[in-house]
Design an enzyme around this catalytic site. Structure first.
Site, PDB file in Angstrom:
ATOM      1  N   CYS A 272       0.848  -1.196   0.000  1.00 38.56           N
ATOM      2  CA  CYS A 272       0.000   0.000   0.000  1.00 38.56           C
ATOM      3  C   CYS A 272       0.886   1.249   0.000  1.00 38.56           C
ATOM      4  O   CYS A 272       2.107   1.164   0.105  1.00 38.56           O
ATOM      5  CB  CYS A 272      -0.876  -0.005   1.243  1.00 38.56           C
ATOM      6  SG  CYS A 272      -1.806  -1.520   1.425  1.00 38.56           S
TER       7      CYS A 272
ATOM      8  N   ARG B 288       2.370   2.006  -7.515  1.00 34.65           N
ATOM      9  CA  ARG B 288       2.330   0.888  -6.550  1.00 34.65           C
ATOM     10  C   ARG B 288       1.035   0.111  -6.702  1.00 34.65           C
ATOM     11  O   ARG B 288       0.848  -0.924  -6.075  1.00 34.65           O
ATOM     12  CB  ARG B 288       2.455   1.416  -5.119  1.00 34.65           C
ATOM     13  CG  ARG B 288       3.772   2.090  -4.809  1.00 34.65           C
ATOM     14  CD  ARG B 288       3.694   2.879  -3.510  1.00 34.65           C
ATOM     15  NE  ARG B 288       3.646   2.032  -2.337  1.00 34.65           N
ATOM     16  CZ  ARG B 288       4.735   1.626  -1.670  1.00 34.65           C
ATOM     17  NH1 ARG B 288       5.917   2.008  -2.094  1.00 34.65           N
ATOM     18  NH2 ARG B 288       4.642   0.856  -0.611  1.00 34.65           N
TER      19      ARG B 288
ATOM     20  N   TRP C 141      -3.390  -1.766  -1.540  1.00 43.69           N
ATOM     21  CA  TRP C 141      -3.195  -2.923  -2.423  1.00 43.69           C
ATOM     22  C   TRP C 141      -3.593  -4.097  -1.541  1.00 43.69           C
ATOM     23  O   TRP C 141      -2.832  -4.544  -0.691  1.00 43.69           O
ATOM     24  CB  TRP C 141      -1.739  -2.998  -2.867  1.00 43.69           C
ATOM     25  CG  TRP C 141      -1.403  -4.240  -3.620  1.00 43.69           C
ATOM     26  CD1 TRP C 141      -0.910  -5.405  -3.114  1.00 43.69           C
ATOM     27  CD2 TRP C 141      -1.546  -4.473  -5.017  1.00 43.69           C
ATOM     28  NE1 TRP C 141      -0.743  -6.340  -4.093  1.00 43.69           N
ATOM     29  CE2 TRP C 141      -1.124  -5.803  -5.275  1.00 43.69           C
ATOM     30  CE3 TRP C 141      -1.995  -3.706  -6.076  1.00 43.69           C
ATOM     31  CZ2 TRP C 141      -1.141  -6.355  -6.550  1.00 43.69           C
ATOM     32  CZ3 TRP C 141      -2.000  -4.274  -7.336  1.00 43.69           C
ATOM     33  CH2 TRP C 141      -1.585  -5.580  -7.557  1.00 43.69           C
TER      34      TRP C 141
ATOM     35  N   ASN D 244       0.805   0.552   5.994  1.00 44.53           N
ATOM     36  CA  ASN D 244       1.319  -0.313   4.932  1.00 44.53           C
ATOM     37  C   ASN D 244       2.108  -1.412   5.621  1.00 44.53           C
ATOM     38  O   ASN D 244       2.989  -1.140   6.429  1.00 44.53           O
ATOM     39  CB  ASN D 244       2.215   0.455   3.963  1.00 44.53           C
ATOM     40  CG  ASN D 244       2.851  -0.485   2.936  1.00 44.53           C
ATOM     41  OD1 ASN D 244       2.237  -1.485   2.542  1.00 44.53           O
ATOM     42  ND2 ASN D 244       4.090  -0.213   2.539  1.00 44.53           N
ATOM     43  N   GLY D 245       1.746  -2.670   5.337  1.00 46.55           N
ATOM     44  CA  GLY D 245       2.460  -3.798   5.946  1.00 46.55           C
ATOM     45  C   GLY D 245       1.467  -4.887   6.320  1.00 46.55           C
ATOM     46  O   GLY D 245       0.301  -4.843   5.946  1.00 46.55           O
TER      47      GLY D 245
ATOM     48  N   GLU E  44      12.633 -21.027 -17.480  1.00 41.06           N
ATOM     49  CA  GLU E  44      12.333 -19.640 -17.085  1.00 41.06           C
ATOM     50  C   GLU E  44      13.462 -18.706 -17.501  1.00 41.06           C
ATOM     51  O   GLU E  44      13.224 -17.606 -17.999  1.00 41.06           O
ATOM     52  CB  GLU E  44      12.091 -19.577 -15.575  1.00 41.06           C
ATOM     53  CG  GLU E  44      11.901 -18.203 -14.992  1.00 41.06           C
ATOM     54  CD  GLU E  44      10.729 -17.420 -15.568  1.00 41.06           C
ATOM     55  OE1 GLU E  44       9.922 -17.999 -16.318  1.00 41.06           O
ATOM     56  OE2 GLU E  44      10.639 -16.208 -15.295  1.00 41.06           O
TER      57      GLU E  44
ATOM     58  N   LYS F  41      12.920 -15.480 -19.932  1.00 43.35           N
ATOM     59  CA  LYS F  41      13.334 -14.128 -19.535  1.00 43.35           C
ATOM     60  C   LYS F  41      14.199 -13.509 -20.635  1.00 43.35           C
ATOM     61  O   LYS F  41      14.006 -12.377 -21.046  1.00 43.35           O
ATOM     62  CB  LYS F  41      14.088 -14.172 -18.214  1.00 43.35           C
ATOM     63  CG  LYS F  41      13.223 -14.433 -17.009  1.00 43.35           C
ATOM     64  CD  LYS F  41      12.540 -13.201 -16.499  1.00 43.35           C
ATOM     65  CE  LYS F  41      11.065 -13.031 -16.571  1.00 43.35           C
ATOM     66  NZ  LYS F  41      10.103 -14.033 -16.717  1.00 43.35           N
TER      67      LYS F  41
ATOM     68  N   GLU G 100      12.140 -12.817 -23.915  1.00 42.53           N
ATOM     69  CA  GLU G 100      11.056 -11.820 -23.919  1.00 42.53           C
ATOM     70  C   GLU G 100      11.557 -10.398 -23.725  1.00 42.53           C
ATOM     71  O   GLU G 100      10.863  -9.454 -24.080  1.00 42.53           O
ATOM     72  CB  GLU G 100       9.986 -12.164 -22.880  1.00 42.53           C
ATOM     73  CG  GLU G 100      10.414 -12.112 -21.439  1.00 42.53           C
ATOM     74  CD  GLU G 100       9.240 -12.376 -20.498  1.00 42.53           C
ATOM     75  OE1 GLU G 100       8.097 -12.019 -20.816  1.00 42.53           O
ATOM     76  OE2 GLU G 100       9.474 -12.958 -19.427  1.00 42.53           O
TER      77      GLU G 100
ATOM     78  N   HIS H  37      19.751 -36.187 -26.940  1.00 41.16           N
ATOM     79  CA  HIS H  37      18.632 -36.541 -27.832  1.00 41.16           C
ATOM     80  C   HIS H  37      18.355 -35.449 -28.850  1.00 41.16           C
ATOM     81  O   HIS H  37      17.243 -35.302 -29.328  1.00 41.16           O
ATOM     82  CB  HIS H  37      17.386 -36.831 -26.980  1.00 41.16           C
ATOM     83  CG  HIS H  37      17.607 -37.908 -25.977  1.00 41.16           C
ATOM     84  ND1 HIS H  37      17.565 -39.247 -26.292  1.00 41.16           N
ATOM     85  CD2 HIS H  37      17.955 -37.831 -24.671  1.00 41.16           C
ATOM     86  CE1 HIS H  37      17.838 -39.958 -25.200  1.00 41.16           C
ATOM     87  NE2 HIS H  37      18.079 -39.132 -24.204  1.00 41.16           N
TER      88      HIS H  37
ATOM     89  N   LYS I 191       1.348  -7.118 -20.138  1.00 38.90           N
ATOM     90  CA  LYS I 191       1.569  -7.617 -18.782  1.00 38.90           C
ATOM     91  C   LYS I 191       0.556  -8.714 -18.452  1.00 38.90           C
ATOM     92  O   LYS I 191       0.860  -9.661 -17.772  1.00 38.90           O
ATOM     93  CB  LYS I 191       1.455  -6.486 -17.758  1.00 38.90           C
ATOM     94  CG  LYS I 191       1.738  -6.909 -16.316  1.00 38.90           C
ATOM     95  CD  LYS I 191       3.120  -7.486 -16.153  1.00 38.90           C
ATOM     96  CE  LYS I 191       3.350  -8.069 -14.767  1.00 38.90           C
ATOM     97  NZ  LYS I 191       4.604  -8.870 -14.706  1.00 38.90           N
TER      98      LYS I 191
HETATM   99  C1  AGP Z   1       6.369 -13.735 -17.826  1.00 36.37           C
HETATM  100  O1  AGP Z   1       7.601 -13.007 -17.765  1.00 36.37           O
HETATM  101  C2  AGP Z   1       5.476 -13.248 -18.920  1.00 36.37           C
HETATM  102  N1  AGP Z   1       5.158 -11.882 -18.719  1.00 36.37           N
HETATM  103  C3  AGP Z   1       4.270 -14.151 -19.177  1.00 36.37           C
HETATM  104  O2  AGP Z   1       4.774 -15.405 -19.568  1.00 36.37           O
HETATM  105  C4  AGP Z   1       3.305 -14.394 -17.986  1.00 36.37           C
HETATM  106  O3  AGP Z   1       3.924 -15.197 -17.025  1.00 36.37           O
HETATM  107  C5  AGP Z   1       2.079 -15.128 -18.525  1.00 36.37           C
HETATM  108  O4  AGP Z   1       1.437 -14.285 -19.476  1.00 36.37           O
HETATM  109  C6  AGP Z   1       1.078 -15.510 -17.438  1.00 36.37           C
HETATM  110  O5  AGP Z   1       0.586 -14.351 -16.829  1.00 36.37           O
HETATM  111  P1  AGP Z   1      -0.217 -14.525 -15.438  1.00 36.37           P
HETATM  112  O6  AGP Z   1       0.745 -15.102 -14.457  1.00 36.37           O
HETATM  113  O7  AGP Z   1      -0.648 -13.125 -15.082  1.00 36.37           O
HETATM  114  O8  AGP Z   1      -1.372 -15.440 -15.678  1.00 36.37           O
END
Ligand code: AGP
Length: 609
Positions: free
Chosen positions: A2, A27, A74, A98-99, A482, A486, A489, A505, A604
């Protein structure tokens, strides 16, 4: 996560507080509120949703006064609503916070037994009642605050006012951020610099366990116990833009460095160390219901799907329940086997991913019980699930998920302990061990973050590569995936994550002196096997970047780069190994000049199919 703002001085408090809350907008929040004191009266206005809703309310129902406090919420405990919005009042005492107060349930029970009536579901409201309870006894507001704060367990950044003390504002800090701004005969308090930077650059960062009493144009700094403190102001020369990122160049880097705090917040209030168990407040599943689960499906997309893969290892290892992991967009169009003894776990940072939401609805239609692991309170997936384990990462602004991902892993660890304890596959001692591993994680992360400078140097030597390979085994195979995601993307470099044992393989055909290969090789069950996979890569001229346990000279002497992390086993390796993965991708992307926080073509939250 928050945001709080406080003001006392000669100006009207409302405008300053609202502007401060607006500058904390990054935030994220789902409700907001303000309180000003004038003529010994506390005027409170609160509204659900965006700050604009509060501003509209103030047009028709203004408040006045030159002392006041404000808050953007939040939600962590209690749905986003007007009744749960801060400020919270008890008698003459008004609080914004906040906390997370970990012992709020016990304190609320005691206060209710003493006749206090609570209106909200929040932990914060307990603080206002606790202070009022003590103030009624002693008549001393400041003393009552000191007594009350010493009863709280958990984290707080507080601004407190009292209608009976119209020129007194108190701020206190423990575990949550707070900054004090010094003006000409006026004072500002906020969760973060951006909220007050337009009024002053002279700031004091008070420490945990300290508080400040603003009265009569003076600021008295002390410990909560009452020991006076001398504080030296710092001059902040950040631009407003820099300040929003806490001085970091990008939100993604800020969020990478927020991860220890995010993990602490996700764990806070949930550990029952004595019983070797955890308490998941919104799981809504009894021991009997957890015992009745015959199989588990974990469904997610992207990074959250990688967390799901780690969850499979944890749950099968410790709970002996078969787990299937599915990509949501695949699951929803198959004819999946789901029945009333199937527990379906949906993992989603945003809680709005269309495919994951659809997969949950399909699971429920088939009789499955659905639990969400989610970072946004009251998001669509959280609202429609039968139970929720919230991560408390706070708003994640960078499109590339970092702190939300590691807190998803923590949530899966917590769920594994709860499931295992309910089914007896984890006994008290084993539960205590797993909990002890989790408690150590934030410190291990802080240690691992010290790799940042080394990784930045490494990035310079590898940024021109056209392809990367990431290798891992067991629980770290998903971290290889992962790491590759990273890099892809945010730097737009092609990368693949692979199970290390799969090299022979096919992928081994790719290896040559142009191919950087990131190998996750911490000490642990799979160490020797991954070492031999690494040798195969080196033998073919591959350029190995190894992420290994601190002090592993054997690996260090074999590879081009060794990033050494404080890991002596695999218990929490996925969480710790995520950090070098995130930093490597970040620094390569920065060197390539991409838009790190908002990479091309990405959103996002993918709320469409
Ligand atoms: C992760 O870095 C990406 N932004 C993307 O793969 C994300 O994890 C995916 O779209 C799922 O989003 P969510 O966790 O909000 O469902």
């Amino acid at each position: 996560m928050c945001g709080i703002v406080g003001y006392t001085g000669r100006q009207d408090a409302t405008g300053i507080i609202i502007e401060g809350l607006r500058r904390l907008e990054y935030r994220g929040y789902d409700s907001a509120g303000i309180c000003t004191i004038s003529d010994n009266k506390a005027s409170i206005r609160r509204s659900e949703g965006k700050l604009a809703n509060l501003e509209r309310l103030l047009v028709t129902q203004p408040v006045t006064g030159s002392i006041g406090i404000g808050h953007t919420r939040w939600a962590t405990h209690g749905r986003p609503s007007e009744i749960n919005a801060h400020p919270h009042q008890a008698g003459s005492v008004v609080v914004v916070h906040n906390g997370i107060i970990e012992n709020y349930l016990q304190l609320r029970d005691q206060l209710q037994a003493a006749g206090h009536v609570f209106k909200s579901e929040t932990d914060t409201e307990v603080i206002s009642h606790l202070i009022e309870e003590r103030r009624k006894v002693s008549g001393d507001f400041e003393g009552a605050v000191r007594e009350a704060l010493q009863l709280l367990k958990g984290a707080y950044a507080l601004c407190i006012v009292c209608a009976d003390e119209p020129d007194l504002l108190i701020a206190a800090k423990l575990g949550s951020p707070m900054v004090v701004g010094l003006g000409d005969g006026e004072f500002f308090v906020a969760s973060d610099i951006p909220a007050i930077l337009s009024h002053t650059r002279s700031m004091i960062f008070i420490e945990d366990g300290e508080m400040v009493v603003f009265k009569g144009g003076k600021a008295q700094f002390s410990t909560v116990a009452g020991i006076p403190l001398q504080k030296t102001p710092r001059h902040i020369d950040w631009s407003a833009h820099m300040a929003e990122k806490g001085g970091y160049r990008h939100f993604m880097l800020k969020e990478i460095f927020e991860q220890p705090r995010a993990v602490r917040d996700t764990i806070a209030g949930r550990l029952r160390e004595e019983q070797g168990d955890v308490y998941l407040e919104n799981l809504s599943m009894t021991d009997a219901e957890l015992q009745g689960v015959s199989r588990i499906c974990i469904i997610a997309c992207g990074t959250s799907w990688h967390a799901a893969l780690v969850g499979k290892f944890l749950i099968e290892e410790h709970c002996r329940v078969p787990v299937e992991v599915d990509i949501a967009s695949e699951f929803r169009y198959r004819n999946p086997v789901v029945d009333k003894s199937t527990l379906v776990i949906l993992i989603s940072q945003s809680g709005e991913t269309a495919d994951t939401l659809a997969a949950m609805r399909e699971s429920r239609r088939r009789g499955g019980r659905c639990v969400a692991i989610c970072n946004v309170v009251d998001s669509s997936i959280a609202r429609e699930a039968d139970g929720v384990v919230y991560t408390h990462a706070g708003p994640e602004i960078g499109v590339a998920s970092t702190k939300a991902f590691v807190t998803q892993l923590v949530a899966l660890y917590l769920f594994t302990v709860r499931l295992g304890r309910s089914r007896g596959s984890i006994d008290c001692e084993q539960g205590r061990k797993l909990i002890a591993s989790l408690v150590r994680v934030p410190a291990l992360m802080e240690e691992t973050l010290k790799l940042n400078d080394q990784v930045e140097k490494v990035a310079r030597n590898y940024m021109a590569a056209r392809d990367f390979l990431y290798l891992g085994r067991g629980m770290n195979y998903p971290i290889a995936l992962e790491g590759a995601l990273k890099l892809k993307e945010i730097s737009y470099i092609h990368a693949e994550g692979y199970a290390a044992g799969e090299m022979k393989h096919g992928p081994i055909a790719l290896i040559d002196e142009h191919m950087p290969v990131v190998v996750l090789v911490p000490k642990g069950a799979n160490y020797e096997k991954v070492c031999s996979n690494m040798e195969e890569v080196i033998a073919r001229g591959g350029r190995v970047i190894a992420v290994c346990s601190e002090g592993d000279a054997e690996v260090r002497n074999k590879v081009e780069v060794a990033l050494e992390v404080p890991l002596d086993g695999e218990d929490v390796s996925p969480i710790i190994l995520s950090i070098p993965m995130q930093l490597l991708a970040y620094h390569i992307a920065v060197l390539k000049g991409t838009d790190v926080d908002q990479p091309r073509n990405l959103a996002k939250s993918v709320t469409v199919e």
